[in-house]
Design an enzyme around this catalytic site. Structure first.
Site, PDB file in Angstrom:
ATOM      1  N   LYS A  52      -5.451  17.636 -10.505  1.00 65.79           N
ATOM      2  CA  LYS A  52      -5.252  16.260 -10.067  1.00 65.79           C
ATOM      3  C   LYS A  52      -5.961  16.147  -8.728  1.00 65.79           C
ATOM      4  O   LYS A  52      -5.497  16.674  -7.714  1.00 65.79           O
ATOM      5  CB  LYS A  52      -3.755  15.949  -9.922  1.00 65.79           C
ATOM      6  CG  LYS A  52      -3.487  14.564  -9.358  1.00 65.79           C
ATOM      7  CD  LYS A  52      -2.001  14.304  -9.141  1.00 65.79           C
ATOM      8  CE  LYS A  52      -1.818  13.083  -8.267  1.00 65.79           C
ATOM      9  NZ  LYS A  52      -0.403  12.805  -7.981  1.00 65.79           N
ATOM     10  N   GLY A  68       4.412   6.647  -2.685  1.00 67.72           N
ATOM     11  CA  GLY A  68       5.752   6.652  -2.097  1.00 67.72           C
ATOM     12  C   GLY A  68       6.303   5.298  -1.700  1.00 67.72           C
ATOM     13  O   GLY A  68       7.387   5.217  -1.135  1.00 67.72           O
ATOM     14  N   SER A 102       8.426  10.080  -6.388  1.00 64.61           N
ATOM     15  CA  SER A 102       9.409   9.544  -5.437  1.00 64.61           C
ATOM     16  C   SER A 102      10.455   8.654  -6.099  1.00 64.61           C
ATOM     17  O   SER A 102      11.618   8.664  -5.690  1.00 64.61           O
ATOM     18  CB  SER A 102       8.706   8.735  -4.344  1.00 64.61           C
ATOM     19  OG  SER A 102       7.703   9.493  -3.742  1.00 64.61           O
TER      20      SER A 102
END
EC number: 2.8.1.10
Lengths: 64, 263
Positions: B100, B161, B211
């Site tokens: 990633k 987030g 998150s």
């Protein structure tokens, strides 16, 4: 000879990467880079460090 | 869900359309239970300086015990060189070609650097990596990454987030429309199961999040909620939604109306 490993200054007698990793207490699994360049495990046994080299020893951690 | 309806990542068939992160959980036990409850088959991990060898090894044992596929990331990298080095280190430690690719361009919103991303993706693909770039929702950037050989693209829903959901659904829809055969995963910024459902409803192949589950009051329950939401979203996409209309249309038949509308 002085080197840096994970940001800590270390005075070492040996120039051999594997001995320096052992002295630092490296525990598998880990990967190593010297001066920002990846050093594959297959090259660890023959790799010779130089004065002032910066070693990074990285291990698995949580990621998102 | 039909078993043949799978997410494809570089030729591998994955049943779950939810990819989950392993960070920020209140405890290792809650992390493990949340990951299992999500039904995810892919979990993201990273590499950092070895501080406490025992703690790092404990974490890695827990992740290995889940038996899930590992997707390492290059989180925190700000330059092509850093990302390339970290990707190579990840490949050795985690024994996977998947990466990633995260390359941050701005520290305020952790926005990916599109120019560095293209450069790094090209180098990594030439080195045999299977690159999953975390990118912005810019159509042309996505097209260029795809042309380089990225078979999977991961545009953001919102900054990492934030939990804001799909901030620019027009851009995301356009990317889906223009790259119909590419595996597309919304990565980052989701906060609610409904956000994940929306992404799947519009034809995204999967979502990647961390998150929203780890930061929930009860991560394990939220994990179940996200599992259900991606399944609902996928069913909805496959079912093809009704066309939206501007004028009301009665759903109850008007034939045979009772006395108050009799002529």
């Amino acid at each position: 000879m002085n080197i840096t490993i994970n940001g800590e200054l270390l005075n070492v007698n040996s120039k051999a990467l594997v001995e320096v990793l052992q002295r630092f207490g490296a525990v598998a699994p880990f990967a190593v880079a010297v001066n920002g360049e990846f050093i594959p495990q297959s090259q660890h046994s023959n790799y010779v460090l130089n004065e002032g080299d910066s070693v990074e020893l990285l291990s698995p951690i949580q990621g998102g | 869900m039909q078993t043949k309806d799978c997410l494809t990542i570089y030729g591998e068939q994955i049943k779950s359309r939810l990819l989950i992160g392993s960070a920020l959980y209140p405890s290792p036990d809650i992390m493990t239970q949340s990951i299992v409850a999500s039904g995810a088959e892919i979990v993201t991990v990273s590499l950092r300086r070895q501080q406490s060898a025992a703690a790092g090894d404990d974490f890695w044992q827990l992740i290995k015990n889940t038996g899930l596929k590992i997707l390492p990331n290059t989180a925190g990298c700000h330059s092509v060189k850093e990302a390339i080095t970290l990707a190579k280190m990840c490949r050795e430690v985690f024994a996977t070609d998947w990466i990633k690719l995260e390359l941050i361009g701005d520290d305020y919103n952790l926005q990916p650097d599109p120019f560095a991303l293209l450069e790094a993706a090209k180098i990594l693909i030439n080195d045999g990596f299977k690159v999953l770039p975390y990118c912005t929702d810019d159509l042309v950037l996505c097209q260029r990454l795809n042309e380089l050989g990225c078979e999977v693209l991961m545009p953001w829903g919102a900054p990492i987030g934030t939990g804001k959901g799909l901030l620019n659904s027009y851009n995301l829809k356009t990317i889906r429309e223009r790259l119909p055969d590419t595996t597309l995963i919304v990565d980052a910024g989701l906060g609610l199961p409904s956000h994940a459902c929306q992404a799947l409803e519009m034809g995204y192949d999967a979502v990647l999040l961390n998150s929203a589950i780890a930061g929930a009051g009860c991560p394990i329950t939220m994990s179940r909620a996200f599992k259900a939401s991606v399944e609902a979203g996928r069913f909805a996409y496959k079912a093809k939604a009704m066309p939206e209309k501007d004028v009301a249309a009665p759903s109850t038949p008007t034939m045979g109306m009772p006395f108050w509308h009799q002529q």
